[in-house]
Motif scaffolding. Structure first.
Motif, PDB file in Angstrom:
ATOM      1  N   ASP A 222     -15.981  14.138   4.055  1.00  0.00           N
ATOM      2  CA  ASP A 222     -14.956  14.659   3.461  1.00  0.00           C
ATOM      3  C   ASP A 222     -13.750  14.935   4.244  1.00  0.00           C
ATOM      4  O   ASP A 222     -13.584  16.304   3.185  1.00  0.00           O
ATOM      5  CB  ASP A 222     -16.351  16.089   2.747  1.00  0.00           C
ATOM      6  N   ILE A 223     -13.004  14.200   4.617  1.00  0.00           N
ATOM      7  CA  ILE A 223     -11.670  13.995   5.369  1.00  0.00           C
ATOM      8  C   ILE A 223     -11.210  13.353   4.550  1.00  0.00           C
ATOM      9  O   ILE A 223     -11.217  12.651   4.326  1.00  0.00           O
ATOM     10  CB  ILE A 223     -11.322  14.508   6.476  1.00  0.00           C
ATOM     11  N   SER A 224      -9.964  13.331   3.418  1.00  0.00           N
ATOM     12  CA  SER A 224      -9.103  12.724   2.815  1.00  0.00           C
ATOM     13  C   SER A 224      -8.334  11.877   3.617  1.00  0.00           C
ATOM     14  O   SER A 224      -8.027  12.667   4.955  1.00  0.00           O
ATOM     15  CB  SER A 224      -8.588  13.630   1.713  1.00  0.00           C
ATOM     16  N   ILE A 225      -7.680  10.481   3.410  1.00  0.00           N
ATOM     17  CA  ILE A 225      -6.670  10.094   4.229  1.00  0.00           C
ATOM     18  C   ILE A 225      -5.267   9.807   3.523  1.00  0.00           C
ATOM     19  O   ILE A 225      -6.076  10.071   2.459  1.00  0.00           O
ATOM     20  CB  ILE A 225      -7.483   8.994   4.458  1.00  0.00           C
ATOM     21  N   ILE A 226      -4.616   9.920   3.936  1.00  0.00           N
ATOM     22  CA  ILE A 226      -3.224   9.368   2.967  1.00  0.00           C
ATOM     23  C   ILE A 226      -2.344   8.910   3.724  1.00  0.00           C
ATOM     24  O   ILE A 226      -2.119   8.875   5.393  1.00  0.00           O
ATOM     25  CB  ILE A 226      -1.814  10.766   3.100  1.00  0.00           C
ATOM     26  N   LEU A 227      -1.887   7.510   3.009  1.00  0.00           N
ATOM     27  CA  LEU A 227      -1.159   6.517   3.784  1.00  0.00           C
ATOM     28  C   LEU A 227      -0.038   5.812   2.870  1.00  0.00           C
ATOM     29  O   LEU A 227       0.086   6.041   1.813  1.00  0.00           O
ATOM     30  CB  LEU A 227      -2.362   5.471   4.604  1.00  0.00           C
ATOM     31  N   PHE A 228       0.084   5.158   3.839  1.00  0.00           N
ATOM     32  CA  PHE A 228       2.157   4.491   3.162  1.00  0.00           C
ATOM     33  C   PHE A 228       1.608   3.313   2.956  1.00  0.00           C
ATOM     34  O   PHE A 228       1.388   2.408   3.534  1.00  0.00           O
ATOM     35  CB  PHE A 228       3.015   4.829   3.908  1.00  0.00           C
ATOM     36  N   PRO A 229       0.642   2.488   1.581  1.00  0.00           N
ATOM     37  CA  PRO A 229       0.147   1.042   1.871  1.00  0.00           C
ATOM     38  C   PRO A 229       0.648  -0.025   1.584  1.00  0.00           C
ATOM     39  O   PRO A 229       0.710  -0.899   1.663  1.00  0.00           O
ATOM     40  CB  PRO A 229      -0.120   0.810   0.485  1.00  0.00           C
ATOM     41  N   GLU A 230       2.137   0.031   1.705  1.00  0.00           N
ATOM     42  CA  GLU A 230       3.460  -1.323   1.916  1.00  0.00           C
ATOM     43  C   GLU A 230       3.574  -1.547   3.152  1.00  0.00           C
ATOM     44  O   GLU A 230       4.281  -2.643   3.792  1.00  0.00           O
ATOM     45  CB  GLU A 230       4.499  -0.444   2.127  1.00  0.00           C
ATOM     46  N   GLY A 231       3.058  -0.735   4.448  1.00  0.00           N
ATOM     47  CA  GLY A 231       2.993  -1.292   5.931  1.00  0.00           C
ATOM     48  C   GLY A 231       4.162  -0.811   6.548  1.00  0.00           C
ATOM     49  O   GLY A 231       4.066  -1.256   8.158  1.00  0.00           O
ATOM     50  N   LYS A 232       5.238  -0.293   5.674  1.00  0.00           N
ATOM     51  CA  LYS A 232       6.702  -0.432   6.194  1.00  0.00           C
ATOM     52  C   LYS A 232       7.971   0.686   5.390  1.00  0.00           C
ATOM     53  O   LYS A 232       6.680   0.805   4.360  1.00  0.00           O
ATOM     54  CB  LYS A 232       7.278  -1.382   6.478  1.00  0.00           C
ATOM     55  N   ILE A 233       8.537   0.995   6.174  1.00  0.00           N
ATOM     56  CA  ILE A 233       9.408   1.607   5.553  1.00  0.00           C
ATOM     57  C   ILE A 233      10.641   0.840   4.232  1.00  0.00           C
ATOM     58  O   ILE A 233      11.368  -0.557   4.859  1.00  0.00           O
ATOM     59  CB  ILE A 233      10.249   2.572   6.045  1.00  0.00           C
ATOM     60  N   GLN A 234      10.353   0.146   3.257  1.00  0.00           N
ATOM     61  CA  GLN A 234      10.762  -0.490   2.277  1.00  0.00           C
ATOM     62  C   GLN A 234      12.331   0.002   1.893  1.00  0.00           C
ATOM     63  O   GLN A 234      12.466   1.304   1.170  1.00  0.00           O
ATOM     64  CB  GLN A 234      10.072  -0.448   0.953  1.00  0.00           C
TER      65      GLN A 234
ATOM     66  N   TYR B 253      -6.379  16.021   4.937  1.00  0.00           N
ATOM     67  CA  TYR B 253      -6.286  15.173   4.744  1.00  0.00           C
ATOM     68  C   TYR B 253      -6.008  14.370   6.533  1.00  0.00           C
ATOM     69  O   TYR B 253      -5.174  15.758   7.263  1.00  0.00           O
ATOM     70  CB  TYR B 253      -5.251  14.078   4.109  1.00  0.00           C
ATOM     71  N   VAL B 254      -6.140  13.357   6.754  1.00  0.00           N
ATOM     72  CA  VAL B 254      -5.695  12.463   7.933  1.00  0.00           C
ATOM     73  C   VAL B 254      -4.803  11.565   7.667  1.00  0.00           C
ATOM     74  O   VAL B 254      -4.845  10.667   6.644  1.00  0.00           O
ATOM     75  CB  VAL B 254      -6.546  12.442   9.027  1.00  0.00           C
ATOM     76  N   GLY B 255      -3.551  11.152   8.745  1.00  0.00           N
ATOM     77  CA  GLY B 255      -2.422  10.237   8.299  1.00  0.00           C
ATOM     78  C   GLY B 255      -3.105   8.786   8.743  1.00  0.00           C
ATOM     79  O   GLY B 255      -3.789   8.916  10.317  1.00  0.00           O
ATOM     80  N   VAL B 256      -2.526   8.406   8.190  1.00  0.00           N
ATOM     81  CA  VAL B 256      -2.758   7.025   9.018  1.00  0.00           C
ATOM     82  C   VAL B 256      -1.080   6.130   9.519  1.00  0.00           C
ATOM     83  O   VAL B 256      -0.515   6.251   8.459  1.00  0.00           O
ATOM     84  CB  VAL B 256      -3.382   5.471   7.970  1.00  0.00           C
ATOM     85  N   GLY B 257      -0.597   5.440  10.486  1.00  0.00           N
ATOM     86  CA  GLY B 257       0.113   5.659  11.285  1.00  0.00           C
ATOM     87  C   GLY B 257       0.262   4.776  12.351  1.00  0.00           C
ATOM     88  O   GLY B 257      -0.986   4.059  12.583  1.00  0.00           O
TER      89      GLY B 257
ATOM     90  N   ASN C  32     -11.871  18.190  -3.764  1.00  0.00           N
ATOM     91  CA  ASN C  32     -12.500  16.607  -3.184  1.00  0.00           C
ATOM     92  C   ASN C  32     -11.920  16.327  -1.916  1.00  0.00           C
ATOM     93  O   ASN C  32     -11.065  16.555  -1.453  1.00  0.00           O
ATOM     94  CB  ASN C  32     -12.496  15.941  -4.527  1.00  0.00           C
ATOM     95  N   THR C  33     -12.891  15.020  -2.259  1.00  0.00           N
ATOM     96  CA  THR C  33     -11.899  13.765  -0.401  1.00  0.00           C
ATOM     97  C   THR C  33     -11.650  12.592  -1.639  1.00  0.00           C
ATOM     98  O   THR C  33     -12.028  12.185  -2.945  1.00  0.00           O
ATOM     99  CB  THR C  33     -13.160  13.063  -0.075  1.00  0.00           C
TER     100      THR C  33
END
Length: 391
Positions: free
Chosen positions: A197-209, A140-144, A115-116
């Protein structure tokens, strides 16, 4: 043996000898650990460079890897992105003598694969993207940061694997923020990925916490999840900050360390549509609805940030009239949904912390047993040495 046979130490008592031995053993361990860290750094940096080089060479020589998104049954799949993650998993994790990863799932891995979803994870270190590579062969594809697209070797790979860039610029006050217009462009590309139908993976904090608590989640992708009716899968991780420590939020240490990383994928969270909460002016009513829909625990409900957003939504519903501000209401619901996801990520992270603590306790126990072995060995040598001196 030098302690025993040295003439000036013949009269030292047994406790003093053992105390000296233990402190010497500790100094020895501290002296050899940097050497191990150097080997871990060389190994992992070499493996990372090899993965990007292998992916780039394969892209240039293998036609089907040149960034094309092709049909894979009922889903679409970026061949190069799949190849990149498989290389990460096999060359950096499977055969790595320094880094170990343990992954758990609250739902069957096949369900995530078929699933997506929008995957959201806490951000601890530059090693996060490595520890999330190739999990269950999820597409999935990443966000950065867009800076990655301009790096040697790395940039060429990310330009062709569906990577979603976030553009930053320095504000007049000296702080960094997203470039005007870049968020809209990012959301457009992300919507296209989800529709393909390509999932996305991200770090929603927007920074390294670097602090213990999670930073506030950026709302953009949670609004997109609601608009596209895409479930969100929370991910918790722990241990990455120890294997590749951070000096500052955006400055990694030059030394890596051996260690364990624990990752846990949670149950998909259905989006919260604004229409679901219309007319609910009582915070208790909204809380009960969210508990039933998202199975929120008492610990998750105790966080003040979640209570504040629930109160804001209920206050808006109590005061709204026929000409209410729809954008403001949508913004409040998006904030509420992102806060629910944040709490779920925190719960999963705490589970990972508990596993990491057990593993660390096990490691320390093994070290203590190793120390005891050397202590017993030296104690026996001391007794034999005294017998020899008597003769």
């Amino acid at each position: 043996l030098l302690i025993v046979f040295h003439k000036s130490n013949l009269d030292m008592n047994r406790e003093g000898a053992l105390r000296t031995l233990k402190s010497g053993r500790e100094l020895s361990r501290k002296a050899t650990k940097p050497v191990v860290n150097v080997f871990a750094t060389i190994w992992n940096l070499g493996a990372i460079i090899f993965v990007f080089a292998a992916t780039l060479v394969s892209m240039l020589t293998w036609k089907n890897l040149r960034g094309h998104t092709v049909k894979n049954g009922a889903k679409r799949k970026n061949n190069m992105n799949w190849f990149y993650h498989q290389c990460m998993k096999r060359f950096i994790l499977t055969v790595n003598p320094f880094w170990k990863r343990e992954v758990d799932f609250e739902v069957p891995a096949e369900e995530l694969k078929e699933n997506t979803y929008l995957y959201v994870c806490n951000h601890l270190s530059y090693s996060d993207f490595i520890m999330l590579s190739g999990v269950a062969d999820i597409n999935y594809v990443g966000v950065g940061k867009s800076d990655l697209l301009h790096m040697p070797l790395v940039g060429k790979v990310f330009q062709n694997n569906g990577f979603l860039p976030v553009e930053f610029q320095k504000r007049p006050d000296g702080r960094w923020g997203t470039k005007p217009g870049s968020t809209e462009k990012l959301m457009k590309l992300s919507r296209k990925s989800l529709e393909s139908d390509i999932s996305i993976i991200l770090f929603p904090e927007g920074k390294i916490q670097l602090d213990y608590d999670l930073a506030e989640f950026k709302p953009g992708f949670f609004k997109l999840a609601i608009e596209t009716d895409t479930p969100v899968v929370p991910i918790g991780s722990w241990g990455n900050q120890f294997i590749w420590p951070m000096m500052k939020s955006a400055v990694p240490s030059s030394r890596m360390q051996p260690g364990y990383s624990f990752v846990k994928f949670g149950t998909p969270i259905e989006p919260l549509n604004p229409q679901e909460l219309e007319g609910m002016s009582n915070p208790v009513e909204i809380t009960n609805y969210l508990v039933d829909k998202y199975s929120l625990t008492e610990e998750e409900l105790e966080y003040p940030d979640l209570e504040t957003v629930i109160q804001s939504v209920s206050s808006y519903n109590a005061d709204v009239d026929e000409n209410g501000d729809e954008k403001m209401y949508t913004k409040l619901v998006v904030s509420l949904f992102s806060e629910i996801c944040r709490r779920k990520v925190m719960t999963l992270r705490l589970d990972c912390e508990e596993k990491w603590a057990k593993q660390e306790k096990k490691r320390m126990k093994a070290e203590d047993e190793n120390d005891k072995y050397y202590v017993d060995l030296m104690e026996n040598a001391i007794e034999r040495g005294r017998d020899a001196l008597k003769l």
